[in-house]
Design an enzyme around this catalytic site. Structure first.
Site, mmCIF file in Angstrom:
data_model
loop_
_atom_site.group_PDB
_atom_site.id
_atom_site.type_symbol
_atom_site.label_atom_id
_atom_site.label_comp_id
_atom_site.label_asym_id
_atom_site.label_seq_id
_atom_site.Cartn_x
_atom_site.Cartn_y
_atom_site.Cartn_z
ATOM 1 N N LEU B 4 8.069 -17.143 -47.109
ATOM 2 C CA LEU B 4 7.566 -17.715 -45.860
ATOM 3 C C LEU B 4 7.707 -16.674 -44.755
ATOM 4 C CD1 LEU B 4 6.683 -19.993 -43.889
ATOM 5 C CD2 LEU B 4 9.040 -20.801 -43.910
ATOM 6 N N ASP B 58 3.827 -23.944 -33.962
ATOM 7 C CA ASP B 58 4.518 -23.493 -32.766
ATOM 8 C C ASP B 58 6.001 -23.652 -33.029
ATOM 9 O OD1 ASP B 58 5.662 -23.032 -30.364
ATOM 10 O OD2 ASP B 58 4.619 -24.645 -29.277
ATOM 11 N N TYR B 150 15.452 -9.399 -23.538
ATOM 12 C CA TYR B 150 14.959 -9.050 -24.865
ATOM 13 C C TYR B 150 16.079 -8.425 -25.707
ATOM 14 C CZ TYR B 150 12.534 -6.454 -28.511
ATOM 15 O OH TYR B 150 12.145 -5.945 -29.716
ATOM 16 N N LYS B 154 18.034 -9.863 -29.088
ATOM 17 C CA LYS B 154 18.080 -9.159 -30.365
ATOM 18 C C LYS B 154 19.532 -8.943 -30.802
ATOM 19 C CE LYS B 154 13.701 -8.912 -31.136
ATOM 20 N NZ LYS B 154 13.127 -9.682 -32.247
#
Lengths: 286, 266
Positions: B4, B58, B150, B154
């Protein structure tokens, strides 16, 4: 009485070789249908052309031809336009749009950019416009390059997924142009179609400076200085569009037939043709 | 092997899908971009003569993820591997940015990733080995001014993945975190890379190799993959120097790159 002007489609028409070809075609009273990636570039190019040839017939369609959906959309817009303006006839298709990439990048379909744009986009556009071309006994030109020589098709890794090499991917895509032109002549010469690969020589354009990294940019910025103006190769395109009897040779450089690679043969051409049909989900009438 | 992939219509997702198809794996692809998803599905099917499943979703919506899981159950798909590729980045200083776009990073990179990972783990076939890949970034190695949210998102993924790996070790689950430098995925990404000059080229990893190695290393049960010698050295350096100094240096570097980037955009 006004002579009906002939229509020519030029891809990659907003700069470089494509733009110069458009200029020369307008000067010679062709109706020019330009294709460019973005609306802004197309509008700017159109303005520059109109300024020089206020009487010229020039229209632009835009789309990012690396993606197949976009090619199909642009093709159908062009067909609508040809129906209205040119009696559904197309005198010449100049598959000129091309790119260089520093890295392995893919289209929406997951196809490598140089293969997708330099070869597959032209493969689809030609298919979509073929009926109009046949009606006009038209010509199909490809911006190939001498870099198609000293290169073999990498059948086991057409999209360079085992390790990307910008130059080899470019060389292969230009070999694809030659192979596709070869196939078109084989299949449609008896219907009056003639297809050619043009070697423009080393030309001072920005192809290596668009969407490339530092190194490719640097190398090309130096190399392009040794190139001729795009007005030079444009003459060869014009000659192939205007010459009364289409010549039998496949490959032209500076107005004359030139030698091409022995890799441009029926076996390779047939193989690429079948793969391209599969990848684009289209079928050319045999 | 059934895989997936989230964010499958983006540049990195497409490359992962292609790599898996080449390895002969079965694929179920998801992305919020429905037309892009269709394009990659058809592209793979034509290229490899296989059948690929694709379903728009979504990931930031509970209902949408529930729909996706319902589809997976109905089709009797049992994924053996989950590639968490969906993620986003927005350039710019924190207060210069619209708060919605900042929160969107948190929603997608964190919330959505946790939501789909949890759902898939609940459904997995516990008798066979399961593989999870999180796509973090070289940016996770240090605090990053001008990419603060960001980079922190991460970092969250990296730490989370390590912890989850330990939790699920005894349950036959292997977790790998990918921490790449620049990747040439989109036109914008190329702008981002070129704006850094030579260093941009040097820290950019070839996608085709990154995806190949990521799958190989995930199968081998590795915990982290930082592609490229320079990037590995940079991440080690990040650990040797004080955080304050690194942050200062990165600020100088990004303000410069960002100016170039904005000029390029204009």
């Amino acid at each position: 009485m006004q002579v009906k002007s002939k229509s020519v489609v030029v891809t990659g028409a907003t700069s470089g070789i494509g733009f110069s070809v458009c200029e020369l075609l307008l000067k010679n009273r062709f109706r020019v249908i330009g294709v460019g990636r973005s609306k802004e570039n197309c509008e700017a190019a159109r303005e520059r052309l109109i300024e020089k040839y206020p009487e010229g017939e020039i229209v632009f369609f835009y789309g990012d031809m690396v993606h197949q959906q976009e090619v199909f959309r642009v093709a159908s817009e062009i067909r609508d336009y040809l129906r209205k303006s040119s009696g559904d006839e197309l005198h010449a298709l100049i598959n000129n749009a091309g790119c260089v990439r520093s890295w392995y990048m893919t289209s929406n379909e997951g196809y490598e950019h140089q293969f997708a744009l330099n070869h597959l986009a032209g493969f689809i556009l030609t298919h979509e416009l073929l009926p109009c071309l046949i009606r006009a006994k038209g010509r199909i030109l490809f911006t190939s390059s001498a870099s198609h020589k000293m290169m073999r098709m990498r059948w086991k890794d057409l999209m360079f997924e085992k390790g990307y090499n910008p130059l080899l991917a470019y060389k292969q895509s230009k070999l694809c142009n030659m192979l596709f032109a070869y196939s078109l002549n084989e299949m449609y010469r008896d219907k009056g179609i003639a297809a050619y690969g043009v070697d423009p020589g080393l030309v001072n354009t920005s192809i290596g400076n668009k969407e490339t990294g530092f190194i490719v940019n640097l190398v090309w910025s130096i190399r392009r200085r040794f190139g001729v103006s795009p007005d030079e190769p444009a003459k060869t395109y014009l000659m192939l569009c205007t010459v009364e009897t289409p010549p039998n040779e496949l490959y032209f450089k500076f107005l004359k037939p030139a030698r091409y690679s022995s890799q441009v043969n029926k076996e390779n051409a047939d193989r690429l043709f079948a793969i391209s049909e599969q990848l684009c989900n289209i079928r050319y009438e045999r | 092997m059934y895989v997936l992939i989230t964010g499958a219509a983006g540049g990195l997702g497409r490359a992962f899908a292609n790599e898996c198809a080449q390895r002969g794996y079965d694929l179920i692809l998801t992305d919020i971009n429905e037309s892009g998803l269709k394009a990659i599905k058809y592209g793979l099917e034509r290229k490899y003569g296989i059948s690929v499943r694709a379903r728009a979703c979504d990931l930031t919506s509970d209902a949408s993820v529930a729909e996706l899981m319902k589809y997976i159950r109905k089709e009797k798909i049992q994924p053996d591997m989950l590639l968490n590729v969906a993620g986003m980045d927005n350039e710019g200083g924190f207060i210069e940015r619209n708060i919605t776009s900042v929160l969107d990073i948190v929603k997608l990179n964190l919330e959505a990733t946790l939501r789909i990972t949890h759902s898939v783990l609940k459904e997995r076939n516990s008798t066979s080995r399961f593989y999870i890949v999180f796509v973090s970034s070289l940016a996770s190695m240090y605090p990053m001014p001008l990419k603060a949210t960001y980079a922190a998102s991460k970092r969250f993924l990296l730490d989370f993945a390590y912890a989850l790996r330990e939790e699920l070790k005894s349950r036959n689950v292997s977790v790998l975190t990918l921490c790449p430098g620049g990747l040439a995925t989109t036109r914008e990404a190329i702008c981002g890379i070129t704006s850094q000059g030579f260093l941009g080229d040097a820290t950019t990893n070839p996608i085709e190799k990154v995806v190949h190695n990521t799958i190989s290393l995930a199968l081998a049960g590795k915990a982290i993959y930082i592609p490229g010698l320079l990037n590995r050295s940079l991440s080690t350096l990040g650990k040797l120097f004080p955080k304050k100094l690194i942050t200062r240096l990165l600020y100088i570097r990004w303000s410069h790159a960002q100016k170039q980037w904005l000029d390029m955009k204009a």
